[in-house]
Design a protein around this motif. Structure first.
Motif, short mmCIF file in Angstrom:
data_model
loop_
_atom_site.label_atom_id
_atom_site.label_comp_id
_atom_site.label_asym_id
_atom_site.label_seq_id
_atom_site.Cartn_x
_atom_site.Cartn_y
_atom_site.Cartn_z
N ILE A 1 0.84 -1.20 0.00
CA ILE A 1 0.00 0.00 0.00
C ILE A 1 0.87 1.25 0.00
O ILE A 1 0.65 2.19 -0.78
N LYS A 2 1.88 1.26 0.85
CA LYS A 2 2.75 2.43 1.00
C LYS A 2 3.50 2.75 -0.28
O LYS A 2 3.72 3.92 -0.63
N GLU A 3 3.91 1.69 -1.02
CA GLU A 3 4.72 1.88 -2.23
C GLU A 3 3.87 2.17 -3.46
O GLU A 3 4.40 2.32 -4.56
N GLY A 4 2.54 2.23 -3.30
CA GLY A 4 1.68 2.69 -4.38
C GLY A 4 1.00 1.64 -5.22
O GLY A 4 0.37 1.97 -6.24
N ALA A 5 1.07 0.38 -4.82
CA ALA A 5 0.29 -0.63 -5.53
C ALA A 5 -1.19 -0.41 -5.24
O ALA A 5 -1.56 0.11 -4.18
N ARG A 6 -2.04 -0.78 -6.17
CA ARG A 6 -3.49 -0.56 -6.01
C ARG A 6 -4.12 -1.78 -5.35
O ARG A 6 -4.15 -2.88 -5.93
N LEU A 7 -4.62 -1.61 -4.14
CA LEU A 7 -5.27 -2.69 -3.40
C LEU A 7 -6.68 -2.88 -3.93
O LEU A 7 -7.51 -1.98 -3.83
N VAL A 8 -6.95 -4.06 -4.51
CA VAL A 8 -8.27 -4.29 -5.10
C VAL A 8 -9.09 -5.31 -4.32
O VAL A 8 -10.30 -5.43 -4.52
N ALA A 9 -8.44 -6.08 -3.44
CA ALA A 9 -9.17 -7.04 -2.61
C ALA A 9 -8.35 -7.32 -1.36
O ALA A 9 -7.12 -7.26 -1.38
N GLY A 10 -9.05 -7.63 -0.27
CA GLY A 10 -8.36 -7.99 0.96
C GLY A 10 -7.72 -6.80 1.63
O GLY A 10 -8.32 -5.72 1.72
N GLY A 11 -6.49 -7.00 2.11
CA GLY A 11 -5.78 -5.93 2.79
C GLY A 11 -5.39 -6.34 4.19
O GLY A 11 -5.49 -7.51 4.57
N PRO A 12 -4.94 -5.38 4.98
CA PRO A 12 -4.43 -5.69 6.32
C PRO A 12 -5.54 -6.10 7.28
O PRO A 12 -6.72 -5.85 7.05
N GLY A 13 -5.13 -6.73 8.38
CA GLY A 13 -6.06 -7.09 9.44
C GLY A 13 -6.69 -8.47 9.27
O GLY A 13 -6.49 -9.15 8.27
N LEU A 14 -7.44 -8.87 10.28
CA LEU A 14 -8.14 -10.16 10.25
C LEU A 14 -9.36 -10.09 9.35
O LEU A 14 -9.95 -9.02 9.16
N PRO A 15 -9.80 -11.23 8.78
CA PRO A 15 -11.05 -11.24 8.02
C PRO A 15 -12.22 -10.82 8.91
O PRO A 15 -12.17 -10.94 10.14
N GLU A 16 -13.27 -10.36 8.28
CA GLU A 16 -14.45 -9.89 9.01
C GLU A 16 -15.03 -11.01 9.88
O GLU A 16 -15.12 -12.16 9.47
N GLY A 17 -15.37 -10.66 11.10
CA GLY A 17 -16.00 -11.63 12.00
C GLY A 17 -15.04 -12.56 12.70
O GLY A 17 -15.46 -13.47 13.41
N VAL A 18 -13.75 -12.34 12.54
CA VAL A 18 -12.74 -13.22 13.15
C VAL A 18 -11.97 -12.42 14.20
O VAL A 18 -11.52 -11.30 13.93
N ASN A 19 -11.82 -12.97 15.40
CA ASN A 19 -11.07 -12.26 16.43
C ASN A 19 -9.95 -13.08 17.05
O ASN A 19 -9.25 -12.61 17.94
N ARG A 20 -9.77 -14.32 16.58
CA ARG A 20 -8.64 -15.11 17.05
C ARG A 20 -8.24 -16.09 15.96
O ARG A 20 -9.03 -16.45 15.08
N GLY A 21 -6.99 -16.52 16.00
CA GLY A 21 -6.44 -17.34 14.93
C GLY A 21 -5.63 -16.46 13.99
O GLY A 21 -5.90 -15.27 13.84
N TYR A 22 -4.68 -17.07 13.32
CA TYR A 22 -3.73 -16.31 12.47
C TYR A 22 -4.22 -16.27 11.03
O TYR A 22 -3.57 -16.75 10.11
N PHE A 23 -5.40 -15.67 10.85
CA PHE A 23 -6.04 -15.65 9.54
C PHE A 23 -5.66 -14.39 8.76
O PHE A 23 -5.58 -13.30 9.33
N VAL A 24 -5.46 -14.56 7.46
CA VAL A 24 -5.10 -13.46 6.57
C VAL A 24 -6.16 -13.33 5.49
O VAL A 24 -6.62 -14.35 4.93
N ARG A 25 -6.55 -12.12 5.17
CA ARG A 25 -7.54 -11.89 4.11
C ARG A 25 -6.89 -12.15 2.75
O ARG A 25 -5.80 -11.61 2.47
#
Length: 483
Positions: free
Chosen positions: A344-368
């Motif tokens: 994101i910082k270097e200017g690539a265009r984020l079209v899906a996903g991104g930082p943080g846990l997936p929606e509705g998830v609060n534990r586990g090492y899940f990546v969007r």
């Protein structure tokens, strides 16, 4: 779960033995962040005991016949298949692969490799004539000795069988150090070899970390070879550690595979490529993480990859179904998040996903599942191995530019080509600098090797090449062909 809870013992000289000194480590289930087992990290005394057992067993094992070794491996395969459920449970709980994927692809990778080695070994000639021009010169293939095997957490049985089985068939004895993050499957594997009746000392297992047992094996004067799969950084360290003893080092390291999609590619090429990138939560060294798309179809490809990411469910490894699970650890999760932020910082265009846990998830090492478009090949996300479900899409104009971008990397493991033009496929296959090139979604045939070049290492694992990797060659003249 109780049977896997206390896994502190090591398998040395045909026995499960206590560590010489206590050094406990919890194995964490990445779906829940809860510990599922306790292992011990080995020390120098444990490593020395395992190497000594392997060294003592080498004269007897190396003198066994081809038929005897083959029978042992066939028995190992039989027991392995019978223990499939136990193996799948271990893999899901140690590294997070979803239940169906563990039972299928993760466990079955070991079955497939073992069957391919059996096929290759049946026709293996330990002593071969050099050629008709030199009728009394022979080339002999002989076991190396005690080999140290260091395996990763992302495809546990894939990597263990790619090392243990050919090392056995070649006539070596060995010490296995699996990843301390995901050791449970390898401990089940040790139980399998024990049940299969492998002679004591031929196979030994000591758990430990890279700085401990890994380094101890790498510098050990009685270990003749190290076969390592893992990060490029660790491969460099192992090579340096092994240099003083001049042992053979075989490395299978990271990758940053380019998937070159021409405008005439089949309709499913982008879908196939994105799914492959996200598969195993992106934790495969041969993942096609750089999607190079010809300009004419670029916008459509970006939209398709976005749809794939958004339709890729993320859920617990304990669940059945066609979803991706967590990544293996908090450390791994943090590294992936940092690289997404760098994109994101270097200017690539984020079209899906991104930082943080997936929606509705609060534990586990899940990546969007994440897709970046308009990536330039000098960006961090295009040059560094992310080892998570992150796809970088890069446009190109023509074949020459595609080759230049694809080869502009320190890695060289697997590249991919999608085009209906057969001549172009063949040209691309030869121009791309990599150990493997897969085209139009066709997998390499059974018994083909796995391996790369450059910072991907130069090991050749699988098939006849994988057996020869664990052997020394000897040239002999004056051979009596009639004796």
């Amino acid at each position: 779960m109780s049977e896997l809870l206390d896994k502190r013992k090591f398998y040395i000289d045909g026995q499960w033995v206590d560590p010489k000194a206590a050094d406990d480590l919890e194995v964490i289930d990445p779906s829940t962040e809860e510990p599922v087992a306790v292992i011990s990290l080995g020390g120098q005394a444990d490593t020395d005991a395992a190497v000594a057992a392997a060294k003592a067993a080498f004269p007897g094992w190396s003198a066994t016949s081809k038929e005897e070794r083959l029978a042992h491996v066939e028995k190992i395969l039989e027991v392995y298949q019978a223990r499939g459920k136990d193996m799948a449970w271990a893999i899901t709980h140690e590294m997070g692969a979803p239940a169906d994927m563990s039972a299928g692809d993760q466990v079955m990778a070991g079955v497939g490799h073992t069957k391919n080695f059996i096929r290759a070994f049946r026709d293996f000639e330990f002593v071969r004539p050099l050629g008709d021009h030199a009728p009394t010169t022979m080339i002999a293939w002989e076991p190396i000795g005690v080999v140290g095997l260091i395996t990763p957490w992302n495809w546990p049985m894939n990597q263990v069988t790619l090392k243990v089985i050919p090392a056995l068939l070649a006539g070596n004895t060995m010490v296995l150090k699996p990843s301390e993050i995901a050791p449970l499957s390898s401990m089940v594997f040790a139980e399998i070899l024990d049940e299969a009746g492998l002679p004591p000392g031929v196979f030994n297992l000591v758990n430990g970390d890279g700085a401990g047992v890994g380094t101890q094996l790498s510098v050990h004067p009685d270990v003749e070879m190290i076969s390592f799969t893992g990060s490029t950084r660790a491969g460099v360290a192992i090579t340096k550690a092994a240099a003083d003893s001049l042992k053979k080092v075989a490395l299978e390291l990271g990758g940053k595979g380019a998937n070159v999609i021409f405008s005439d590619a089949d309709d499913k090429a982008v879908i196939r490529g994105a799914r492959h990138c996200f598969y195993n939560s992106g934790q495969s060294c041969n993942a096609p993480t750089r999607m190079l798309v010809q300009r004419e179809i670029y916008d459509r490809a970006v939209e398709t990859a976005k749809e794939v990411a958004e339709k890729t469910p993320v859920a617990s490894g304990h669940d059945s179904g066609q979803h991706i699970g967590p990544v293996v650890s908090k450390k791994q999760w943090d590294q992936i998040q940092g690289l997404i932020e760098a994109g994101i910082k270097e200017g690539a265009r984020l079209v899906a996903g991104g930082p943080g846990l997936p929606e509705g998830v609060n534990r586990g090492y899940f990546v969007r599942p994440t897709v970046f478009a308009d990536v330039s090949n000098d960006m961090t996300i295009a040059q560094q191995e992310i080892f998570g479900p992150v796809l970088s899409i890069i446009p190109f104009e023509d074949e020459d530019e595609a080759v230049r971008i694809a080869n502009d990397t320190a890695y060289g493991l697997t590249n991919y080509v999608q085009t209906q033009d057969g001549e172009r496929r063949n040209r691309m296959a030869r121009k791309l600098r990599a150990g493997m090139v897969e085209m139009n979604g066709e997998s390499r045939g059974p018994g083909a090797f796995f391996g790369g070049i450059g910072r991907s290492g130069r090991a050749r694992e699988g098939g006849v090449w994988g057996i020869e990797e664990f052997m020394d060659s000897k040239a002999i003249s004056g051979w009596d062909r009639d004796a």
